[in-house]
Design a protein around this motif. Structure first.
Motif, PDB file in Angstrom:
ATOM      1  N   GLY A 113      33.647 -15.915  17.290  1.00 10.00           N
ATOM      2  CA  GLY A 113      34.291 -14.957  16.415  1.00 10.00           C
ATOM      3  C   GLY A 113      34.270 -15.370  14.958  1.00 10.00           C
ATOM      4  N   GLU A 114      34.560 -16.643  14.696  1.00  6.52           N
ATOM      5  CA  GLU A 114      34.572 -17.137  13.320  1.00  6.52           C
ATOM      6  C   GLU A 114      33.185 -17.060  12.679  1.00  6.52           C
ATOM      7  N   LEU A 115      32.154 -17.241  13.491  1.00  4.06           N
ATOM      8  CA  LEU A 115      30.787 -17.217  12.961  1.00  4.06           C
ATOM      9  C   LEU A 115      30.161 -15.826  13.026  1.00  4.06           C
ATOM     10  N   GLY A 116      30.878 -14.874  13.610  1.00  4.94           N
ATOM     11  CA  GLY A 116      30.353 -13.515  13.710  1.00  4.94           C
ATOM     12  C   GLY A 116      29.189 -13.388  14.669  1.00  4.94           C
ATOM     13  N   LEU A 117      29.217 -14.185  15.752  1.00 10.48           N
ATOM     14  CA  LEU A 117      28.121 -14.213  16.710  1.00 10.48           C
ATOM     15  C   LEU A 117      28.473 -13.427  17.964  1.00 10.48           C
ATOM     16  N   LYS A 118      27.547 -12.619  18.422  1.00 10.44           N
ATOM     17  CA  LYS A 118      27.738 -11.890  19.666  1.00 10.44           C
ATOM     18  C   LYS A 118      27.325 -12.720  20.873  1.00 10.44           C
ATOM     19  N   SER A 119      26.436 -13.676  20.653  1.00 12.53           N
ATOM     20  CA  SER A 119      25.915 -14.458  21.773  1.00 12.53           C
ATOM     21  C   SER A 119      25.718 -15.905  21.361  1.00 12.53           C
ATOM     22  N   VAL A 120      26.308 -16.831  22.132  1.00 12.17           N
ATOM     23  CA  VAL A 120      26.072 -18.264  21.962  1.00 12.17           C
ATOM     24  C   VAL A 120      25.556 -18.797  23.293  1.00 12.17           C
ATOM     25  N   CYS A 121      24.388 -19.401  23.285  1.00  7.21           N
ATOM     26  CA  CYS A 121      23.774 -19.936  24.498  1.00  7.21           C
ATOM     27  C   CYS A 121      24.089 -21.427  24.610  1.00  7.21           C
ATOM     28  N   TRP A 122      24.516 -21.827  25.812  1.00  3.39           N
ATOM     29  CA  TRP A 122      24.877 -23.211  26.094  1.00  3.39           C
ATOM     30  C   TRP A 122      23.918 -23.783  27.132  1.00  3.39           C
ATOM     31  N   MET A 123      24.013 -25.089  27.369  1.00  8.43           N
ATOM     32  CA  MET A 123      23.136 -25.713  28.367  1.00  8.43           C
ATOM     33  C   MET A 123      23.876 -26.788  29.139  1.00  8.43           C
ATOM     34  N   GLU A 124      23.385 -27.043  30.330  1.00  4.58           N
ATOM     35  CA  GLU A 124      23.895 -28.107  31.195  1.00  4.58           C
ATOM     36  C   GLU A 124      23.102 -29.363  30.869  1.00  4.58           C
ATOM     37  N   GLN A 125      23.619 -30.167  29.974  1.00  7.01           N
ATOM     38  CA  GLN A 125      22.866 -31.299  29.425  1.00  7.01           C
ATOM     39  C   GLN A 125      22.821 -32.469  30.409  1.00  7.01           C
ATOM     40  N   VAL A 126      21.621 -33.044  30.573  1.00 11.16           N
ATOM     41  CA  VAL A 126      21.440 -34.088  31.579  1.00 11.16           C
ATOM     42  C   VAL A 126      20.680 -35.305  31.053  1.00 11.16           C
TER      43      VAL A 126
END
Length: 235
Positions: free
Chosen positions: A44-57
């Motif tokens: 919300g603060e960055l005005g982003l509709k989509s943030v993609c995350w990852m399962e870091q290994v």
């Protein structure tokens, strides 16, 4: 097109205890509701509709995303996108968050570069994935975000030598005079040798800076995020 980059701190969120307060990691034992609220605030603060995350290994797998994903990318340590307005994020608490972008091609990447991932080549793998989408090293701009510094990151001598063989420039000496690793120094050299045009370094050490999470300092702790995206309003 303009590349946007943000690195968070641990301040300003909903988490409590050792995760206080802007923890963005959902795998560290924090209350899921607090993490969800923190991630919602970030977007919300960055005005982003989509943030993609990852399962870091701690590997070198790269995933290309477009914002339609509903779950974090499995067993992945680098995310690449060419979709404007879609942000890619990396979580760290001593490892190096690497944010890359080619504004001409409209391609960005977020990379989790810890000791193992840096050693096995997560950055070269990311550069290849970006090239497949039209990016070119000479146009790529990079930020090496906050991480544990070479004076604080003590490792056994043989480990330092091993990483140095795979990532030249990373071996260091700690303040105690023992063997250490400066992963940002090694990654800077690797990126420069690959022909990357602009490389910036955030000098903050996660171990020394109390406003950042540090696994080596605190053990059970949260994660900050490095986030990057192509601004869809800048053509």
């Amino acid at each position: 097109m303009r590349v946007r980059r943000v690195v968070t701190t641990r301040v300003g969120g909903f988490s409590t205890g050792e995760f206080e307060s802007f923890n963005l990691g959902d795998h560290v034992g924090d209350e899921p509701g607090a993490v969800a609220a923190n991630r919602e605030r970030l977007a919300g603060e960055l005005g982003l509709k989509s943030v993609c995350w990852m399962e870091q290994v701690h590997g070198r797998t790269v995933a290309v995303v477009d914002g339609t994903e509903t779950e974090p990318a499995e067993a992945t340590d680098a995310l690449v996108t060419a979709t404007p307005g879609v942000a890619v994020a990396v979580l760290v608490a001593d490892c190096v968050p690497v944010l890359l972008g080619d504004p001409e091609a409209g391609v960005v990447a977020a990379v989790h570069a810890g000791r193992v991932g840096a050693r096995v080549g997560v950055i070269p793998a990311t550069l290849r994935a970006m090239a497949d989408l039209g990016a070119r090293p000479g146009r790529i701009e990079v930020l090496l975000g906050p991480a544990i510094c070479g004076e604080c990151y003590e490792v056994p001598a043989e480990m330092a030598k091993d990483v140095e063989r795979h990532l030249p420039g990373s071996a260091s000496k700690t303040r105690k005079g023992t063997s250490g690793l400066d992963l940002r120094a090694g990654l800077w050299r690797q990126l420069a040798d690959a022909g990357v045009g602009k490389i910036g370094v955030d000098p903050r050490c996660t171990f020394e800076e109390p406003s950042l999470f540090s696994y080596r300092r605190d053990g059970s702790t949260g994660r900050i995020a490095g986030v990057t995206w192509i601004d869809p309003d800048d053509d």
